[in-house]
Scaffold this active site. Structure first.
Site, PDB file in Angstrom:
ATOM      1  N   HIS A   1      35.103  39.002  38.969  1.00  0.00           N
ATOM      2  CA  HIS A   1      36.349  38.861  38.216  1.00  0.00           C
ATOM      3  C   HIS A   1      36.407  37.354  38.003  1.00  0.00           C
ATOM      4  CE1 HIS A   1      40.785  37.955  37.996  1.00  0.00           C
ATOM      5  NE2 HIS A   1      40.961  39.167  37.526  1.00  0.00           N
TER       6      HIS A   1
ATOM      7  N   GLN B   1      40.525  43.513  45.231  1.00  0.00           N
ATOM      8  CA  GLN B   1      40.388  44.953  44.897  1.00  0.00           C
ATOM      9  C   GLN B   1      40.235  45.950  46.038  1.00  0.00           C
ATOM     10  OE1 GLN B   1      42.090  46.832  42.250  1.00  0.00           O
ATOM     11  NE2 GLN B   1      41.292  45.051  41.248  1.00  0.00           N
TER      12      GLN B   1
ATOM     13  N   LYS C   1      48.435  42.689  44.670  1.00  0.00           N
ATOM     14  CA  LYS C   1      47.563  44.122  44.291  1.00  0.00           C
ATOM     15  C   LYS C   1      47.572  45.001  45.769  1.00  0.00           C
ATOM     16  CE  LYS C   1      44.055  41.974  41.597  1.00  0.00           C
ATOM     17  NZ  LYS C   1      44.385  42.778  40.206  1.00  0.00           N
TER      18      LYS C   1
ATOM     19  N   ASP D   1      35.696  38.221  47.943  1.00  0.00           N
ATOM     20  CA  ASP D   1      36.702  38.536  47.200  1.00  0.00           C
ATOM     21  C   ASP D   1      37.104  39.969  47.482  1.00  0.00           C
ATOM     22  OD1 ASP D   1      38.698  39.109  45.262  1.00  0.00           O
ATOM     23  OD2 ASP D   1      37.504  38.714  43.611  1.00  0.00           O
TER      24      ASP D   1
ATOM     25  N   CYS E   1      39.796  40.801  32.811  1.00  0.00           N
ATOM     26  CA  CYS E   1      39.556  39.365  33.367  1.00  0.00           C
ATOM     27  C   CYS E   1      38.078  39.290  33.989  1.00  0.00           C
ATOM     28  CB  CYS E   1      40.677  39.086  34.511  1.00  0.00           C
ATOM     29  SG  CYS E   1      42.160  38.813  33.536  1.00  0.00           S
TER      30      CYS E   1
END
Length: 448
Positions: free
Chosen positions: A131, A208, A231, A205, A374
């Site tokens: 991302h 998600q 999120k 990261d 993105c």
């Protein structure tokens, strides 16, 4: 065609085992004049608010006050709430006792903070599938971007080769937990093992991944993790960076201002500043107490029901992928066709992704995402791999507010749009497709 709302009994059965969200029974207008329960299949962009989070925020608001520097009782309450949230987040990601917890605005903010805190001449290695939040912040003499791997094993090998070629000195590997584009899970532990062999630290990261699967950075041997409240069913503007304190402590404050300072002195026209230690060193300004509390409550709520959440999501994901296979011309995007969280991106041959997304909204009350998510490099490479000449794809992403009816409605709508076309006429307006006669009323709070 008349689209009926699911019965309250059906909805309750679908939702019985997972934490409820505030917008679960939201109805939206169709451009055809009907009302329908909203099928939010865009959780990967931003998830709705948990009911437990809404209740916790409502409970906090009368007590809201300044944090850390107030003698008043409400200020003391707010300070306790803010600091207790650090322990909740530390437990949520399986952090080490000495890891620091720095609250930020979101994952993008967290990764930019970490990038600003790297020692001089740090080598950074990452995959170009990231991302933009994880792809763009890194600057310096040696930033290596590895091209999209064809399998998890290839990813491990490619990282080994890249790190072997890196200059001596501090090194950081940036990896994603779950792809923003396809939802596929990355081999976190295997990649971390390679990084360790080469003396590199690892930043994960988890934006998600966090809403879908438990995180354990200690057992995975990861040094830093970032995630976003928006999120994670806590859309109140808070994110977090959790990890080893030494690089963050040695860095200049991310922002200069109140809260990041222990003492400021003056000698004529010169200022002397003694900065606070982490985490306050990187939390200048008035903290987002409400957002941080919301994030902590969301983490506690989800942690208590992981088994139910995973079962709910996997059942819907299986139903979705099975249904999509019967849509003419539809091709799923995949990096290495591995296990995934509830995210599916796809193209439909001969059909504009933006027009399909607009029709799904206007005619069926379904929210999906169209574009490059993105993650332009990854998405366009996967589109080419799938044989598509398009620059945009469609993405359906599942979450706690979804039901089997939402999935079935999407599959039915896609089949209808592909075989019969939209029922309405559409035009391009500022680069987006909109119905030519869109009479859908806005909510009253936008028209008062």
């Amino acid at each position: 065609m008349t689209l009926a709302l699911p019965s309250q009994r059906q909805f309750a059965q679908d939702q019985a085992q997972v934490p409820p969200v505030v917008s679960a029974t939201l109805t939206v207008p169709l451009a055809t004049g009907e009302q329908i329960q909203y099928a939010n299949l865009d959780h990967a962009a931003s998830a709705p608010c948990l009911r437990s989070v809404q209740d916790a925020v409502d409970e906090l608001l009368p007590w809201y006050a300044s944090v850390h520097r107030g003698a008043g009782f409400a200020s003391q309450v707010s300070t306790k709430i803010y600091e207790r949230a650090r322990d909740v987040l530390r437990e949520f990601v399986g952090a080490r006792t000495r890891d620091t917890v720095v609250f930020t605005r979101n994952s993008t903010d967290s990764l930019n903070l970490l990038a600003r805190s790297l020692p001089k001449a740090t080598s950074v290695v990452l995959f170009d599938t990231e991302h933009h939040a994880a792809l763009l912040p890194w600057r310096g003499p040696w930033v290596r971007r590895i091209q999209t791997p064809s399998s998890p094993g290839d990813a491990v090998i490619a990282l080994d080769v890249a790190l072997a070629a890196a200059p001596t000195g501090p090194r950081l590997v940036v990896i994603t937990g779950a792809s923003n584009v396809t939802g596929e899970l990355w081999p976190i532990e295997e990649l971390a093992q390679v990084a360790r062999r080469h003396g590199a630290r690892v930043a994960l990261d988890a934006a998600q991944l966090a809403p879908h699967r438990p995180i354990d950075i200690q057992s995975w041997n990861v040094d830093y993790v970032v995630l976003s409240g928006h999120k994670l069913y806590a859309p109140f503007g808070a994110g977090v960076l959790i990890g080893r304190a030494d690089w963050l402590q040695a860095a200049e404050p991310y922002l200069a201002g109140g809260g990041a300072t222990k003492q400021v002195t003056s000698w004529g026209d010169r200022l002397g500043v003694a900065w606070s230690a982490v985490p306050e060193r990187h939390e200048a300004g008035s903290p987002n107490v409400v957002g941080v509390h919301a994030l902590a409550v969301a983490c506690k709520t989800i942690s208590a029901q992981w088994a139910d959440i995973e079962a709910h999501e996997l059942a819907l994901l299986h139903r979705l992928r099975k249904g999509l296979r019967d849509v003419p011309g539809l091709s799923e995007l995949s990096i290495f066709d591995g296990p995934r969280v509830g995210v599916v991106s796809f193209t439909i041959a001969g059909h504009d992704a933006g027009l399909i997304a607009a029709a799904l909204s206007a005619e069926y009350g379904i929210g999906v995402r169209d574009g490059a998510f993105c993650a332009h490099i990854a998405t366009r490479r996967l589109l080419t791999k799938a044989g598509s000449t398009e620059q945009r794809a469609l993405r359906a992403s599942l979450g706690l507010g979804n039901t089997a009816e939402h999935v079935d409605r999407l599959v039915h709508a896609l089949r209808t749009l592909v075989t019969k076309g939209p029922a309405l006429n559409y035009r391009l307006e500022d680069g987006r497709w909109v119905p030519e006669a869109d009479t859908r009323p806005l909510p009253s709070f936008l028209t008062d």
